[in-house]
Design a protein around this motif. Structure first.
Motif, PDB file in Angstrom:
ATOM      1  N   GLY A   1       0.829  -1.200   0.000  1.00  0.00           N
ATOM      2  CA  GLY A   1       0.000   0.000   0.000  1.00  0.00           C
ATOM      3  C   GLY A   1       0.864   1.250   0.000  1.00  0.00           C
ATOM      4  O   GLY A   1       1.859   1.321  -0.725  1.00  0.00           O
ATOM      5  N   TYR A   2       0.493   2.222   0.826  1.00  0.00           N
ATOM      6  CA  TYR A   2       1.218   3.492   0.902  1.00  0.00           C
ATOM      7  C   TYR A   2       1.776   3.700   2.312  1.00  0.00           C
ATOM      8  O   TYR A   2       1.161   3.314   3.302  1.00  0.00           O
ATOM      9  CB  TYR A   2       0.287   4.662   0.562  1.00  0.00           C
ATOM     10  CG  TYR A   2      -0.206   4.658  -0.862  1.00  0.00           C
ATOM     11  CD1 TYR A   2       0.520   5.275  -1.879  1.00  0.00           C
ATOM     12  CD2 TYR A   2      -1.407   4.026  -1.188  1.00  0.00           C
ATOM     13  CE1 TYR A   2       0.069   5.273  -3.181  1.00  0.00           C
ATOM     14  CE2 TYR A   2      -1.871   4.016  -2.497  1.00  0.00           C
ATOM     15  CZ  TYR A   2      -1.125   4.636  -3.490  1.00  0.00           C
ATOM     16  OH  TYR A   2      -1.570   4.625  -4.791  1.00  0.00           O
ATOM     17  N   ARG A   3       2.953   4.354   2.367  1.00  0.00           N
ATOM     18  CA  ARG A   3       3.570   4.727   3.637  1.00  0.00           C
ATOM     19  C   ARG A   3       3.630   6.254   3.729  1.00  0.00           C
ATOM     20  O   ARG A   3       4.097   6.899   2.786  1.00  0.00           O
ATOM     21  CB  ARG A   3       4.984   4.156   3.751  1.00  0.00           C
ATOM     22  CG  ARG A   3       5.021   2.655   3.951  1.00  0.00           C
ATOM     23  CD  ARG A   3       6.468   2.152   3.932  1.00  0.00           C
ATOM     24  NE  ARG A   3       6.519   0.737   4.256  1.00  0.00           N
ATOM     25  CZ  ARG A   3       6.758   0.242   5.461  1.00  0.00           C
ATOM     26  NH1 ARG A   3       6.991   1.087   6.470  1.00  0.00           N
ATOM     27  NH2 ARG A   3       6.784  -1.051   5.687  1.00  0.00           N
ATOM     28  N   LEU A   4       3.189   6.799   4.845  1.00  0.00           N
ATOM     29  CA  LEU A   4       3.255   8.234   5.089  1.00  0.00           C
ATOM     30  C   LEU A   4       4.278   8.495   6.189  1.00  0.00           C
ATOM     31  O   LEU A   4       4.160   7.931   7.287  1.00  0.00           O
ATOM     32  CB  LEU A   4       1.885   8.774   5.510  1.00  0.00           C
ATOM     33  CG  LEU A   4       0.830   9.004   4.431  1.00  0.00           C
ATOM     34  CD1 LEU A   4       0.387   7.684   3.810  1.00  0.00           C
ATOM     35  CD2 LEU A   4      -0.372   9.731   5.000  1.00  0.00           C
ATOM     36  N   LYS A   5       5.269   9.299   5.903  1.00  0.00           N
ATOM     37  CA  LYS A   5       6.377   9.527   6.828  1.00  0.00           C
ATOM     38  C   LYS A   5       5.944  10.482   7.938  1.00  0.00           C
ATOM     39  O   LYS A   5       5.654  11.657   7.699  1.00  0.00           O
ATOM     40  CB  LYS A   5       7.571  10.084   6.073  1.00  0.00           C
ATOM     41  CG  LYS A   5       8.887   9.950   6.790  1.00  0.00           C
ATOM     42  CD  LYS A   5      10.048  10.261   5.866  1.00  0.00           C
ATOM     43  CE  LYS A   5      11.384   9.996   6.543  1.00  0.00           C
ATOM     44  NZ  LYS A   5      12.521  10.266   5.621  1.00  0.00           N
ATOM     45  N   ILE A   6       5.905   9.980   9.162  1.00  0.00           N
ATOM     46  CA  ILE A   6       5.408  10.758  10.294  1.00  0.00           C
ATOM     47  C   ILE A   6       6.306  11.955  10.590  1.00  0.00           C
ATOM     48  O   ILE A   6       5.818  13.048  10.912  1.00  0.00           O
ATOM     49  CB  ILE A   6       5.274   9.850  11.532  1.00  0.00           C
ATOM     50  CG1 ILE A   6       4.137   8.845  11.312  1.00  0.00           C
ATOM     51  CG2 ILE A   6       5.011  10.678  12.795  1.00  0.00           C
ATOM     52  CD1 ILE A   6       3.993   7.818  12.406  1.00  0.00           C
ATOM     53  N   GLU A   7       7.614  11.788  10.481  1.00  0.00           N
ATOM     54  CA  GLU A   7       8.541  12.879  10.785  1.00  0.00           C
ATOM     55  C   GLU A   7       8.243  14.120   9.954  1.00  0.00           C
ATOM     56  O   GLU A   7       8.244  15.243  10.456  1.00  0.00           O
ATOM     57  CB  GLU A   7       9.975  12.414  10.538  1.00  0.00           C
ATOM     58  CG  GLU A   7      11.027  13.477  10.855  1.00  0.00           C
ATOM     59  CD  GLU A   7      12.435  13.014  10.538  1.00  0.00           C
ATOM     60  OE1 GLU A   7      13.382  13.766  10.840  1.00  0.00           O
ATOM     61  OE2 GLU A   7      12.588  11.904   9.984  1.00  0.00           O
ATOM     62  N   VAL A   8       7.950  13.922   8.677  1.00  0.00           N
ATOM     63  CA  VAL A   8       7.647  15.063   7.795  1.00  0.00           C
ATOM     64  C   VAL A   8       6.288  15.647   8.149  1.00  0.00           C
ATOM     65  O   VAL A   8       6.109  16.868   8.218  1.00  0.00           O
ATOM     66  CB  VAL A   8       7.681  14.640   6.316  1.00  0.00           C
ATOM     67  CG1 VAL A   8       7.333  15.822   5.407  1.00  0.00           C
ATOM     68  CG2 VAL A   8       9.054  14.081   5.949  1.00  0.00           C
ATOM     69  N   LEU A   9       5.301  14.783   8.394  1.00  0.00           N
ATOM     70  CA  LEU A   9       3.955  15.250   8.729  1.00  0.00           C
ATOM     71  C   LEU A   9       3.961  16.114   9.986  1.00  0.00           C
ATOM     72  O   LEU A   9       3.230  17.102  10.072  1.00  0.00           O
ATOM     73  CB  LEU A   9       3.020  14.054   8.927  1.00  0.00           C
ATOM     74  CG  LEU A   9       2.536  13.352   7.657  1.00  0.00           C
ATOM     75  CD1 LEU A   9       1.910  12.010   7.992  1.00  0.00           C
ATOM     76  CD2 LEU A   9       1.558  14.228   6.904  1.00  0.00           C
ATOM     77  N   GLU A  10       4.787  15.748  10.959  1.00  0.00           N
ATOM     78  CA  GLU A  10       4.806  16.497  12.209  1.00  0.00           C
ATOM     79  C   GLU A  10       5.518  17.844  12.085  1.00  0.00           C
ATOM     80  O   GLU A  10       5.272  18.759  12.879  1.00  0.00           O
ATOM     81  CB  GLU A  10       5.492  15.660  13.291  1.00  0.00           C
ATOM     82  CG  GLU A  10       4.641  14.481  13.749  1.00  0.00           C
ATOM     83  CD  GLU A  10       5.308  13.670  14.843  1.00  0.00           C
ATOM     84  OE1 GLU A  10       4.581  13.100  15.682  1.00  0.00           O
ATOM     85  OE2 GLU A  10       6.562  13.602  14.857  1.00  0.00           O
ATOM     86  N   LYS A  11       6.365  17.985  11.083  1.00  0.00           N
ATOM     87  CA  LYS A  11       7.125  19.227  10.936  1.00  0.00           C
ATOM     88  C   LYS A  11       6.395  20.288  10.120  1.00  0.00           C
ATOM     89  O   LYS A  11       6.613  21.488  10.307  1.00  0.00           O
ATOM     90  CB  LYS A  11       8.476  18.926  10.277  1.00  0.00           C
ATOM     91  CG  LYS A  11       9.477  18.239  11.189  1.00  0.00           C
ATOM     92  CD  LYS A  11      10.796  18.004  10.460  1.00  0.00           C
ATOM     93  CE  LYS A  11      11.820  17.343  11.374  1.00  0.00           C
ATOM     94  NZ  LYS A  11      13.098  17.075  10.657  1.00  0.00           N
ATOM     95  N   ILE A  12       5.537  19.844   9.188  1.00  0.00           N
ATOM     96  CA  ILE A  12       4.889  20.807   8.294  1.00  0.00           C
ATOM     97  C   ILE A  12       3.730  21.502   9.000  1.00  0.00           C
ATOM     98  O   ILE A  12       3.140  20.954   9.933  1.00  0.00           O
ATOM     99  CB  ILE A  12       4.367  20.109   7.019  1.00  0.00           C
ATOM    100  CG1 ILE A  12       3.323  19.038   7.379  1.00  0.00           C
ATOM    101  CG2 ILE A  12       5.512  19.529   6.208  1.00  0.00           C
ATOM    102  CD1 ILE A  12       2.679  18.396   6.189  1.00  0.00           C
ATOM    103  N   PRO A  13       3.369  22.703   8.578  1.00  0.00           N
ATOM    104  CA  PRO A  13       2.183  23.364   9.139  1.00  0.00           C
ATOM    105  C   PRO A  13       0.902  22.718   8.608  1.00  0.00           C
ATOM    106  O   PRO A  13       0.912  22.067   7.562  1.00  0.00           O
ATOM    107  CB  PRO A  13       2.317  24.808   8.639  1.00  0.00           C
ATOM    108  CG  PRO A  13       3.146  24.706   7.402  1.00  0.00           C
ATOM    109  CD  PRO A  13       4.091  23.560   7.608  1.00  0.00           C
ATOM    110  N   ASN A  14      -0.178  22.881   9.359  1.00  0.00           N
ATOM    111  CA  ASN A  14      -1.502  22.414   8.924  1.00  0.00           C
ATOM    112  C   ASN A  14      -1.524  20.906   8.644  1.00  0.00           C
ATOM    113  O   ASN A  14      -2.039  20.447   7.622  1.00  0.00           O
ATOM    114  CB  ASN A  14      -1.972  23.187   7.682  1.00  0.00           C
ATOM    115  CG  ASN A  14      -1.991  24.675   7.903  1.00  0.00           C
ATOM    116  OD1 ASN A  14      -2.590  25.163   8.857  1.00  0.00           O
ATOM    117  ND2 ASN A  14      -1.304  25.416   7.037  1.00  0.00           N
ATOM    118  N   THR A  15      -0.963  20.149   9.580  1.00  0.00           N
ATOM    119  CA  THR A  15      -0.875  18.699   9.391  1.00  0.00           C
ATOM    120  C   THR A  15      -2.240  18.058   9.196  1.00  0.00           C
ATOM    121  O   THR A  15      -2.404  17.164   8.356  1.00  0.00           O
ATOM    122  CB  THR A  15      -0.166  18.054  10.600  1.00  0.00           C
ATOM    123  OG1 THR A  15       1.133  18.626  10.731  1.00  0.00           O
ATOM    124  CG2 THR A  15      -0.033  16.557  10.420  1.00  0.00           C
TER     125      THR A  15
END
Length: 437
Positions: free
Chosen positions: A245-259
């Motif tokens: 399936g798909y993998r979403l990288k948590i480290e990037v998600l937590e750093k960006i605004p408007n997660t």
């Protein structure tokens, strides 16, 4: 209006002048006017009409009217009759949703069978406003407020720049006859209630409501396009795809605004509704999951993993008789080959003493409590501990196969062999088993 329509076709939809067109006509003023405008613009079109059998003789009268209209315009007409009530009951959906599904499914089938290039519907600004309000009342994201698309693959809506008032004025001015749907006068349905009761009140407050709505929606569409561009830039940094399936990288998600908004945009097409639970997965323990009707989102260490919800048939066992050369799996294949000696090695290859095997071999998914004797180790080990050591995600565990001889595990496929079936100097026959994608 006729001149404006011709100019619109020339500037925005030139392909309508050269293509083979199917026009959806219910018999109401909007679709009948569209058919007349297409005829006056010399567009090559045929008419498609659905009889939903919801209003008895009135529905049959609409169909008869359409046959006469097609004859008057000298165009081909296709009609189809549906038991809409039965379809809605069987599917567990509303009558309106059933009629929509039946209508568009048939239009696309007709289009594919007879090679129509485009399907035209008579949606206009008022329809767009009603849809906007319906979505607003029920709750929606930004996309749900951007309205009805003027073009959606093969479906084109060339009247979206016109209002219901303009369409009716054109019909009266040109003495065009149409059919009135008696159900449109009832406030039983939400769309009718909005049309008959809510919008008139809004127009009392602002007589230029449609102009104001058009401006507002234009701004919303620009905002939506900007957001789509932003998601496009982030996508490759956040999302990767593998066989599960798909993998979403948590480290990037937590750093960006408007997660939260980014998660919604990335996952909105997969049917999730509990968006707080989705967001909370970022801080949840490994193994925590959120389900939609078709998919699941799994917290796995540094990633959120998106997969389809597995079905029961994914646990099917395979019997492998002696002499089998290839077994196809949902993800990859196993190859069996008799060899004289051990050659290439790796986790994807197992060499076993054939005389120790009991055929047919069994290929199955792992189960809680499964144990084996890892090659090179003394004693037993739980399969679940092997998975933990190898840091497998839940989908990887679910797609792990065990090759078994009777009730004993021969090989945890693509991971580790069982020492009880190891080749020795006295082994008369060696079976090489290879896993590959």
């Amino acid at each position: 209006m006729e001149k404006a329509f011709k100019n619109l076709v020339k500037s925005n939809f030139p392909f309508l002048s050269t293509g083979k067109i199917l026009v959806a006509v219910s018999g109401g003023v909007d679709s009948v006017v569209l058919a007349h405008l297409c005829k006056n613009a010399k567009i090559n079109f045929s008419i498609a009409h659905c009889n939903f059998n919801l209003r008895g003789e009135e529905s049959d009268g609409d169909e008869a009217f359409l046959l006469d209209l097609a004859d008057a315009l000298d165009v081909e007409v296709f009609t189809e009759s549906f038991d809409t009530s039965a379809y809605a009951k069987d599917a567990g959906i509303s009558i309106q949703m059933a009629a929509r599904e039946l209508r568009y499914n048939w239009f696309h089938q007709l289009s594919a069978a007879l090679h129509f290039d485009y399907i035209l519907t008579a949606h206009h600004i008022n329809d767009d406003l009603e849809t906007f309000l319906i979505n607003f009342i029920r709750g929606t994201g930004l996309e749900g407020l951007t309205g009805i698309k003027t073009e959606n693959e093969k479906v084109v809506r060339p009247l979206m720049n016109f209002s219901r008032k303009e369409i009716e004025a054109f019909a009266l001015e040109n003495k065009i006859q149409w059919r009135e749907d008696s159900s449109n006068a009832s406030s039983k349905y939400l769309r009718n209630k909005i049309r008959l009761e809510i919008i008139p009140l809004m127009e009392e407050i602002n007589p230029q409501l449609l102009n104001a709505f058009t401006q507002t929606q234009s701004h919303l569409k620009e905002s939506y396009d900007l957001m789509e561009d932003y998601i496009g830039l982030l996508y490759s940094e956040i999302v990767s795809k593998d066989v599960y399936g798909y993998r979403l990288k948590i480290e990037v998600l937590e750093k960006i605004p408007n997660t939260r908004a980014v998660l919604y945009q990335l996952l909105k097409t997969f049917g999730f509704t509990e968006w707080n639970d989705v967001y909370d997965l970022l801080q949840a323990q490994t193994g925590k999951m959120v389900y939609s009707g078709t998919h699941r989102l799994i917290k796995d260490r540094d990633y959120l993993i998106l997969t389809e919800t597995p079905s029961e048939n994914t646990r099917k066992d395979f019997l492998i008789p002696e002499g089998e050369e290839i077994v196809m799996l949902p993800l990859g294949k196993l190859s069996f080959e008799s060899v004289d000696k051990i050659g290439e090695t790796g986790p994807h290859i197992a060499y076993v003493a054939k005389d120790k095997l009991v055929f047919p071999l069994i290929l199955r998914k792992w189960q809680k409590g499964d144990q084996f004797h890892p090659f090179g180790m003394k004693g037993k080990k739980k399969i679940s501990d092997l998975f933990k050591d190898n840091k497998l995600s839940l989908p990887e565990k679910e797609e792990s196969w065990l090759l078994c001889s009777s009730n004993e595990i021969v090989w945890v496929v693509n991971q580790r062999a069982d020492g009880r079936f190891a080749v020795t100097d006295s082994s008369p026959d060696i079976l090489k088993i290879t896993y590959s994608l």
